[in-house]
Design an enzyme around this catalytic site. Structure first.
Site, PDB file in Angstrom:
ATOM      1  N   TYR A 505      25.249  43.003  33.653  1.00 16.55           N
ATOM      2  CA  TYR A 505      24.990  41.893  34.635  1.00 16.55           C
ATOM      3  C   TYR A 505      23.233  41.755  34.511  1.00 16.55           C
ATOM      4  O   TYR A 505      22.576  40.813  34.179  1.00 16.55           O
ATOM      5  CB  TYR A 505      25.253  42.256  36.110  1.00 16.55           C
ATOM      6  CG  TYR A 505      24.836  41.094  37.155  1.00 16.55           C
ATOM      7  CD1 TYR A 505      25.677  39.705  36.999  1.00 16.55           C
ATOM      8  CD2 TYR A 505      24.006  41.135  38.024  1.00 16.55           C
ATOM      9  CE1 TYR A 505      25.324  38.708  38.059  1.00 16.55           C
ATOM     10  CE2 TYR A 505      23.738  40.155  38.911  1.00 16.55           C
ATOM     11  CZ  TYR A 505      24.299  38.709  38.788  1.00 16.55           C
ATOM     12  OH  TYR A 505      24.132  37.950  39.795  1.00 16.55           O
ATOM     13  N   SER A 586      27.703  34.412  35.516  1.00 14.00           N
ATOM     14  CA  SER A 586      26.769  34.003  36.408  1.00 14.00           C
ATOM     15  C   SER A 586      25.489  34.477  35.777  1.00 14.00           C
ATOM     16  O   SER A 586      25.063  33.910  34.700  1.00 14.00           O
ATOM     17  CB  SER A 586      26.910  34.482  37.841  1.00 14.00           C
ATOM     18  OG  SER A 586      26.157  33.986  38.712  1.00 14.00           O
ATOM     19  N   ASP A 669      32.540  25.026  41.504  1.00 14.09           N
ATOM     20  CA  ASP A 669      31.347  25.878  41.475  1.00 14.09           C
ATOM     21  C   ASP A 669      30.275  25.117  42.218  1.00 14.09           C
ATOM     22  O   ASP A 669      29.411  24.440  41.243  1.00 14.09           O
ATOM     23  CB  ASP A 669      31.145  26.639  40.154  1.00 14.09           C
ATOM     24  CG  ASP A 669      30.031  27.914  40.343  1.00 14.09           C
ATOM     25  OD1 ASP A 669      29.319  27.979  41.341  1.00 14.09           O
ATOM     26  OD2 ASP A 669      29.938  28.493  39.355  1.00 14.09           O
ATOM     27  N   HIS A 701      32.489  29.873  42.732  1.00  7.94           N
ATOM     28  CA  HIS A 701      31.658  30.546  41.785  1.00  7.94           C
ATOM     29  C   HIS A 701      32.548  31.617  41.342  1.00  7.94           C
ATOM     30  O   HIS A 701      32.225  32.043  40.252  1.00  7.94           O
ATOM     31  CB  HIS A 701      30.706  30.803  42.463  1.00  7.94           C
ATOM     32  CG  HIS A 701      29.467  31.687  41.401  1.00  7.94           C
ATOM     33  ND1 HIS A 701      29.068  31.108  40.361  1.00  7.94           N
ATOM     34  CD2 HIS A 701      29.020  32.692  41.518  1.00  7.94           C
ATOM     35  CE1 HIS A 701      28.504  31.682  39.752  1.00  7.94           C
ATOM     36  NE2 HIS A 701      28.166  32.834  40.463  1.00  7.94           N
TER      37      HIS A 701
END
Length: 727
Positions: A505, A586, A669, A701
């Site tokens: 991430y 994301s 989203d 999302h």
């Protein structure tokens, strides 16, 4: 974080109507002259795919449907798809899943549950004694499937905020299809019905809290367009029972350039209001906190980079995210701020931001390889979830005459520790323990005595006996050691042939910790795959400094860390570029886009989930303006120059050896916005590259409005990875 901060000061109640507004003063700017900002309408103005930014525009939706019609037959047509989807759905819908629960003020335990018979879900409750049994008896509070059918609506349950101490009156949050914009309605858990003539907040991105049974604190779009540039509320008002929205009274106003404003109500364990704080999010990482009183809004003397975690024993517990040398505190420290000395008479002198009779005091200082991951409190105890070299522990802190003392809860080692619901009635809390190969166990801890009771254990969803977990380190380009976990078959041959999925991430101070995923284990590990998680900079594995190291101008370090882990896997011959695939969502989707454009030779598969991708226009799309503290502002030329170097969208080029990517997003989203994924796929296709694209209509999302959608998405991902890495 605590059910927090339901907001601060008992001596002056907000229930009165004499509240005043104090707009924060702007400090004088003694810095060098600001750069001339580029008009936003100039950024990306020649992009041929601007029309994709209309989230539900006819042309954009027709394009997405056409992409789905092309992609789904490829992946769902694979002979393995049906089996993988069935296995994923069986795990997600399993009746023997352990339901996580929360303490409720009426003495019950509540839970939200979804399965094949309750696709949208049940909000329900039981007793602790019943929960301890193999087959608890559940009472339905609200059936979201039945509600949606009765109202012909596409409701997704987003939780409920209940008024202490009894918590029988609740603000139920409902989303149309999973959007961040929500509708809020008052619900009575005793009658199990919405309150006739009760509070209703129409759909919007809004922040709210109970003040008392007849008063709400609400920040929302009160007038058309009265939102921050990030798309969130910045005007806080009180709304009393029976009033229309236009009758609400303003108590605090931020600025249009802020991220958002939120109310926090601080209460003692018996539900008594001890005051109200308006949290002003100046940027994503910088904030101001204002004490709301009948005399106005008085700023609390806290640093810009800190976050209030909980309120216990009359103390605000605050996590510091910058050095505070004047107080002898350092980045990563947990400290207390005693509000008791701040009497009503002293509030008037708080307007200059100076403390009155209050001094912060250190509670806990982590070492260089530790970080505070989570904080909560019971009636009298403070509990801290600690990461120690990315492995979990739980510490209990007691406040005595000589300050804070601590002791460790005797939970299983080498695991991730999750702090769950904490009781206001006593010092009990729920704690979860999990690992990559260890199904989650649920414990009831008594923070006063240290007694631990394992109340539930999740069943194994895959055969973990064939794999082991190891932790390695890679060395990044600047010499920083980057830890990563490898979950691999015990008999793996170190010849580069292991099909390997690498996940990361790397942003917003979010740590990647070990956790059990039945679906990943069943669909990947059990079939011989290797799974890797990289703890790259930008995350929170080693506290705020680990995050700070990857901000703005330092962003490339995050990507270099990821490439270092990838190269280390290859150098150890755990895998090879032919067998190495990567996945991220994301901010992690942005990471995937950078990997695609900067180091495509390292990977044969890339799953790009709900991504950021067009970083030149990101601040104009969805909630992007709220993230300039993370990435920088594209409207500022010097910051745009940094962003442009790694921006995946503008760096897609013809003639490269890009692997065929799988891009996923959701129409609903309204945070990152599907335009990022749409434009990425469209440009790749225009450059002549093969691309797989799937846009889920619902889900928001998280792309998880219901379990069937989740199973479908996961099956699509693992079919793609199987085709690319195992075949």
């Amino acid at each position: 974080m605590r059910k927090f901060l339901t907001a601060l000061f008992a001596s002056t109640t907000l229930a009165s109507t004499g509240l005043m507004t104090l707009t924060p003063a702007i400090a004088a700017d003694n810095a060098k002259p600001a750069e001339v900002r580029t008009p936003l309408n100039e950024l990306g103005k020649d992009d041929p795919y601007l029309w994709m930014e209309e989230i539900e525009g006819t042309r954009a939706l027709d394009w997405a449907k056409a992409q789905n019609a092309r992609t789904l037959p490829v992946l769902q047509g694979d002979k393995r798809y049906a089996d993988l989807e069935a296995k994923a759905l069986a795990i997600l819908n399993a009746k023997d899943r352990v339901p996580g629960v929360s303490f409720s003020g009426d003495g019950s335990l509540t839970n939200f549950w979804q399965d094949a018979d309750h696709v949208r879900g049940l909000w329900r409750r039981t007793t602790l004694d019943s929960y301890r049994t193999a087959e608890p008896t559940w009472e339905t509070i609200l059936d979201i499937d039945a509600l949606s059918k009765a109202e012909n609506a596409n409701w997704v349950f987003k939780g409920a905020s209940c008024l202490p101490p009894d918590e029988t009156r609740c603000l139920v949050t409902l989303s149309n299809g999973g959007k961040d914009a929500v509708t809020v309605r008052e619900f009575d858990t005793t009658t199990k019905a919405f309150v006739p003539g009760g509070f209703v907040l129409p759909e919007g991105k809004q922040n709210y809290s109970w003040l008392d049974k007849d008063t709400l604190l609400v920040a929302r779009e009160w007038k058309p367009g009265e939102m921050t540039k990030s798309g969130y509320a910045y005007v806080l008002k009180t709304l009393k029972r029976g009033e229309s929205l236009d009758q609400a009274r303003e108590v605090y106003r931020g600025q249009e350039t802020d991220v958002s404003v939120s109310p926090y109500v601080l209460r003692d364990p018996d539900g008594k209001v001890m005051g109200v704080i308006a949290h002003r999010g100046v940027t994503f990482f910088e904030s101001e906190h204002y004490l709301i009183t009948a005399k106005g809004a008085a700023r609390l003397p806290l640093p810009a980079k800190c976050s209030i975690q909980t309120f216990v024993n009359g103390r605000l517990i605050v996590l510091l995210e910058q050095d505070w040398p004047e107080q002898g505190l350092k980045t990563g420290d947990l400290f207390e701020y005693n509000i008791d000395p701040l009497t009503a008479d002293a509030l008037a002198s708080l307007g200059d931001g100076k403390p009155v009779g209050a001094k912060p005091m250190l509670v806990f200082r982590p070492t260089a390889r530790q970080s505070v991951e989570s904080v909560t409190s019971t009636r009298d105890k403070l509990i801290v979830g600690l990461l120690d070299n990315v492995k979990g522990a739980a510490l209990v802190f007691d406040l005595g005459n000589k300050g804070w003392t601590r002791r460790k809860l005797d939970l299983p080692a080498n695991s991730s520790i999750g702090l769950g619901s904490a009781s206001d009635k006593d010092d009990r809390l729920f704690v979860s323990v999990t690992g990559y190969l260890a199904p989650t166990t649920y414990w009831l801890a008594d923070a006063a005595t240290g007694k631990l009771e394992q109340v539930k254990a999740s069943p194994a969803r895959f055969d973990a006996s064939t794999h082991v977990v190891e932790q390695f380190e890679a060395v990044s380009t600047d010499g920083t050691k980057i830890p990563y976990f490898v979950v691999r078959p015990k008999d793996v041959k170190y010849d580069g042939s292991a099909p390997t999925l690498l996940y990361a991430y790397g942003g917003f101070q979010v740590p990647m910790t070990p956790g059990y995923s039945g679906v990943m284990g069943k669909l990947w590990l059990e079939r011989g795959g290797t799974y890797v998680v990289a703890n790259i900079r930008g995350g929170g594995e080693f506290g705020p400094a680990w995050h700070e190291a990857g901000l703005k101008a330092n962003r490339q370090k995050v990507y270099d860390d990821f490439f270092a882990v990838s190269e280390d896997l290859i150098a150890r011959k755990i895998t090879s570029p032919r067998r190495l695939g990567i996945m991220g969502g994301s901010n992690g989707g942005l990471l995937m886009g950078v990997a695609l454009t900067q180091r495509p030779e390292l990977y044969n598969a890339i799953v790009i989930q709900v991504p950021l991708f067009d970083m030149i226009r990101y601040s104009q799309i969805g909630a992007g303006a709220s993230w300039v503290g993370e990435y920088g502002d594209p409207a500022i030329p010097s910051e745009r120059a940094v962003i442009a170097k790694y921006d995946p969208y503008s760096n897609l080029k013809a003639g490269k050896k890009y692997p065929e990517v799988f891009i996923e997003t959701s129409t609903k989203d309204d945070r990152v916005h599907p335009a990022h994924a749409r434009k990425a796929a469209a440009r790749l296709e225009a450059l002549g590259y093969p691309v797989l694209y799937y846009e889920n209509v619902d889900g928001g999302h998280a792309a998880s409005a219901n379990l069937a959608e989740t199973a479908r998405r996961q099956a699509l991902e693992y079919v793609y990875l199987t085709r690319k890495l195992m075949d």
